[in-house]
Write an enzyme that holds these catalytic residues in place. Structure first.
Site, mmCIF file in Angstrom:
data_model
loop_
_atom_site.group_PDB
_atom_site.id
_atom_site.type_symbol
_atom_site.label_atom_id
_atom_site.label_comp_id
_atom_site.label_asym_id
_atom_site.label_seq_id
_atom_site.Cartn_x
_atom_site.Cartn_y
_atom_site.Cartn_z
ATOM 1 N N GLY A 104 0.804 -1.227 0.000
ATOM 2 C CA GLY A 104 0.000 0.000 0.000
ATOM 3 C C GLY A 104 0.830 1.267 0.000
ATOM 4 C CG MET A 141 8.210 2.381 2.941
ATOM 5 S SD MET A 141 8.034 1.057 4.186
ATOM 6 C CE MET A 141 9.168 1.663 5.432
ATOM 7 C CD GLU A 146 2.096 3.794 5.279
ATOM 8 O OE1 GLU A 146 3.140 3.643 5.929
ATOM 9 O OE2 GLU A 146 1.353 2.828 4.976
HETATM 10 N N1 B3K Z 1 5.760 -0.690 6.649
HETATM 11 C C1 B3K Z 1 5.264 -0.872 5.312
HETATM 12 C C2 B3K Z 1 5.245 -2.283 4.865
HETATM 13 C C3 B3K Z 1 6.508 -2.791 4.349
HETATM 14 C C4 B3K Z 1 6.312 -4.149 3.735
HETATM 15 C C5 B3K Z 1 7.581 -4.786 3.303
HETATM 16 N N2 B3K Z 1 7.345 -6.026 2.608
HETATM 17 C C6 B3K Z 1 3.912 -0.286 5.146
HETATM 18 C C7 B3K Z 1 3.119 -0.113 6.367
HETATM 19 O O1 B3K Z 1 2.790 -1.033 7.087
HETATM 20 O O2 B3K Z 1 2.812 1.007 6.674
HETATM 21 ZN ZN ZN Z 2 2.381 0.038 8.810
#
Ligand code: B3K
Ligand code: ZN
Length: 853
Positions: A259, A261, A296
């Site tokens: 979705g 990052m 995010e």
């Molecule tokens: N932290 C990222 C997800 C990363 C996935 C890597 N395979 C998005 C989120 O959870 O906000």
């Molecule tokens: Zn997250």
């Protein structure tokens, strides 16, 4: 070739070296990007061990220590540097090929722009590094590229320098003052349209807000910007958290594995969660954007300022941030409907994961490929665990716990235990037993028995809990379960409403002074992620639907009514009896359509009758063929009994411009089409006159149960209209993928050649292949096995293109335990085929071997 190996939580060791600062210098070029990484390295503690850095898919050009050529060894994915120095400057030059990077991890290209994705372990595709979340460094990044093709050069933090270079090139230099793990690093270079705004924080600091989108999409960026501002305001008011940099950037790219990052100050987003206007995006899309932008943004504190010590602790940031984004959506919109969506995610997907080969606790104990653990368990069950703590502590003490957590751990990489300790210390609620939720996989089953003593006016509930064995552990201990109940009297008044502390294997709860046998509404609001076994009668469920205080409880009761009826008919079919539906059930649903005092969005949820996949999750073994018939029968009975009422509601809401009204109107339309194909004309009319994507798409979905002339005609019209808008064409692909008809797979096969499809773009793959496997239950599970073969073929192809996406869409194929022996055998056969692929990725290897074990 050696088999991929698992890593274990119990083997965690502190890093042997620390990197306090890193300067990165990128000279961008499609095939030969050069990266000069200069780090300040410090030995930690007394030891003589070499510095071991990890790297992946890199061409190493040089290694220098304090300006001199260094001695090193290059072993499988590791750069080993043996030095006697305790602190030194290390310079590493690597070369990358972003254009050839189809895995979309590390530095890659999306529609001509450079971008990065480093979580979990993508930074090692940029340079050799201590690529682990407990190594926090201060980053300074210089980016250089052709000026015309890449006018924007972005990285984390604040812009500190920029300028022109010879040969039409330019550069920009960014500095992020907050130490961060490598997974939060980001770089973007490209040509975009830019939407700008600003936000004044609670302490009167002005923050520049920027949303970058592909050229021509500026008008579709406003909702994302508005969502960002709402998120910033909400986090200040509910969690007392203020943004910390002077600039916040969001860049939308079409090639993205998930979705979005949360990179520090520079979020990279899937276009799906940024771009929206009324014509091209549905009400659900709008809602999705608001919640992902929020998610995010909230990571800036829960994830970035306080991060994870190791990847086993992923739920520390993800469970907590999902909880926060759910609360954000609930405070801004309908709390009940948001809760229903969260409950569905757990019951339909997380329960399936828990009963399948990939079952793991929210804090996994062993991992082969980290990317396989960004799961509904870590995220959504993780959020449920936070929610249970919130229930046990209450909002005020929970916020005290959050405050203490930040006081103790700001700037650190910590564990889930640290989080729970802060919650416990701030609240003085004993969370010792509660912590088992972090280490125990599987869905607890709670059996409830009731007893009423008419003479003594005593009502008793006996609760027993049992968590079934999972592949990682057979023995399970009792959990601390907050069990929310309401007791209703026959008039529908509340006689008791409270959360019970259910901690033992079997526990009796006694209620005195209850004048008549009450109707219990159990596990209200889904107060714990457990399976409830209670033998509700139709009468009790109907009573709860009418009188429960909680709207979520009304919805839950409606799901139980519908499901019970489906399963009874499955049994009748198996016994060669004719199918039947209790008229009280029909009345209950009719009551909902006619209701004047219910929220329309809630009514729509109640009338969205349980999907096949959610029904499957209710049983350990499923006769799919009978289920298909029984579900169709019950849906038909409900719809045809309410035909007039559905049509009246439809007409009443036809022109109302409001999301809840649209949801209700469109569910009425889809039910009408279950009654009579002649309602196709109504759908067609809605499609032709629709003024928004919600209505056009709903009309097409309602027609999507067979390949009729009208449906095919409208699908072609839609295609012509939207061929140049990829995100809308994704919806068209999903409609093809979820066509409930035996022609589906053949059509999908030919769509591989369609210009709207590409194996390289995850959104396209998820729309065509993922949606088929996860959303078209009966076609995927076709008796001839063609559905399984179709998925396996696609996965084999994707293995070399994008392992992460391949491993994500394989899920329905590894969850085979509930089905008949013939189907299981065919599914396993396809898994064997996948296992035999040469150079199978770690991602697929882990899932397939666990499934076949
Ligand atoms: N932290 C990222 C997800 C990363 C996935 C890597 N395979 C998005 C989120 O959870 O906000
Ligand atoms: Zn997250």
């Amino acid at each position: 070739m050696s088999q991929p190996q698992a890593k274990f939580l119990r083997d965690y060791q502190k890093p042997k070296f620390k990197i306090s600062h890193i300067d990165l210098d990128f000279t961008l070029a499609q095939k030969q990007t050069q990266v000069v990484a200069t780090s300040k390295v410090f030995r930690q503690g007394h030891h003589q061990e070499p510095l071991v850095l990890v790297g992946d898919e890199l061409t190493l050009l040089s290694v220098m220590i304090n300006g001199n050529k260094a001695e090193y060894q290059l072993l499988a994915g590791e750069l080993v540097i043996d030095t006697a120095l305790d602190n030194f400057e290390l310079q590493i030059i690597t070369q990358l090929d972003p254009e050839a990077n189809s895995s979309l991890e590390g530095l890659y290209m999306s529609d001509g722009a450079y971008c990065t994705q480093c979580e979990a372990e993508g930074f090692r595709r940029i340079t050799y590094f201590l690529d682990r979340p407990d190594v926090l460094a201060i980053y300074t990044v210089r980016v250089e590229a052709d000026r015309q093709a890449f006018p924007y050069l972005l990285s984390n933090g604040n812009l500190i320098d920029s300028g022109e270079l010879q040969g039409g090139r330019h550069y920009a230099k960014w500095h992020d003052p907050f130490p961060k793990p490598a997974y939060l690093f980001a770089l973007v270079a490209g040509d975009f349209d830019l939407l700008e705004d600003k936000f004044t924080t609670c302490n009167q600091r002005e923050v520049k807000l920027q949303v970058f989108v592909d050229k021509g999409n500026l008008s579709k960026a406003h909702h994302a910007m508005a969502s960002l501002k709402k998120s910033m305001t909400w986090d200040e008011s509910r969690f007392n958290l203020e943004y910390d940099l002077d600039i916040y950037m969001i860049v939308a790219v079409d090639f993205f594995n998930m979705g979005a990052m949360e990179n520090k100050g520079l979020n990279v987003f899937n276009t799906k969660f940024v771009l929206a206007d009324k014509a091209s995006a549905t009400d659900d899309d709008y809602h999705g954007i608001e919640s992902v932008v929020g998610h995010e943004y909230f990571h800036n504190w829960t994830g970035n300022r306080v991060t994870c010590r190791d990847w086993f602790q992923l739920s520390l940031k993800e469970g907590l941030t999902v909880f926060r984004d759910q609360e954000f959506s609930s405070d801004l919109g309908s709390r009940a409907v948001n809760r229903i969506h969260a409950i569905k995610a757990i019951k339909n997907q997380q329960f399936a994961e828990d009963s399948g080969p990939m079952a793991h606790p929210i804090r996994p104990e062993s991992v082969i490929e980290m990317n396989n653990f960004y799961t509904v368990t870590v995220y959504n069950k993780g959020a449920e665990v936070i929610r249970m703590m919130h229930t046990l502590l209450g909002e005020a003490a929970f916020q005290q716990g959050m405050k203490l957590y930040f006081e103790r751990h700001d700037g650190q990489a910590v564990t889930c235990d640290d989080f729970v300790a802060a919650m416990q210390d701030a609240s003085e609620v004993d969370l010792t037993q509660f912590k088992r939720w972090y280490s125990q996989a599987g869905t607890p089953q709670v059996d409830v028995k009731e007893h009423y003593d008419e003479q003594a006016h005593v009502y008793q509930l006996t609760l027993s809990q049992m968590t079934p064995a999972t592949p990682d552990k057979a023995e399970k201990q009792p959990l601390h379960i907050p069990f929310d109940i309401e007791l209703l009297d026959v008039d529908g008044d509340t006689v008791f409403n409270r959360v019970l502390d259910f901690t033992e294997e079997t526990q009796v709860f006694t209620f005195d002074g209850i004048k008549q046998k009450p109707i219990p509404s159990l596990l209200q609001n889904f107060s714990a992620p457990v399976k409830l076994n209670f033998n509700y009668s139709v009468e009790q469920l109907v009573h709860i639907m009418r009188f429960a205080t909680s709207e979520v409880a009304k919805w839950e009761a409606s799901v139980s009514l519908f499901s019970q009826s489906v399963w009874q008919n499955v049994e009748r079919l198996q016994n060669n009896q004719s199918m039947y539906i209790d008229p009280r059930i029909l009345d209950a649903f009719k009551g909902v359509i006619l209701a004047q005092d219910l929220d329309k969005a809630l009514m729509a949820e109640i009338l969205t009758l349980a999907s096949a996949s959610s029904l499957i999750e209710q049983k350990d073994a499923v006769d799919l063929d009978s289920l298909a018939l029984a579900r169709e029968f019950v849906v038909f009975e409900v719809a045809s009994d309410c035909e007039d009422e559905l049509l009246a509601r439809f007409r009443e809401l036809e022109k109302v411009d409001d999301a809840a009204a649209r949801a209700l109107k469109n569910i009425c339309l889809s039910l009408l089409l279950k009654v009579e194909q002649s309602y196709a004309a109504l759908a067609k009319q809605q499609f032709q006159s629709a003024e928004n994507m919600t209505d056009s798409l709903a009309a097409l979905s309602a027609l999507n149960s067979e390949s009729s002339l009208i449906r095919d005609e409208l699908m072609s019209q839609f295609e012509r209209q939207w061929i140049d808008t990829p995100l809308v064409m994704d919806k068209w692909l999903v409609l093809h993928a979820t066509l409930a008809c035996s022609k589906c797979i053949n059509q999908l096969q030919s769509l591989f050649e369609h210009e709207a499809f590409s194996f390289n773009n995850p959104n396209r793959v998820r729309s065509l292949i993922g949606a088929f496997a996860a959303g078209n239950t009966f076609e995927f599970h076709r008796k001839d096995g063609v559905g399984y073969q179709f998925l396996a073929d696609a996965i084999i192809k994707l293995n070399s293109v994008n392992p992460q996406v391949a491993a994500r869409i394989i899920t329905p194929l590894i969850q085979f335990k509930k089905f008949d022996a013939t189907r299981q055998a065919m599914m396993k056969q396809q898994l064997q085929r996948i296992l035999a692929v040469e150079e199978l990725s770690k991602d697929l290897y882990e899932k397939v071997t666990k499934a076949l074990a």
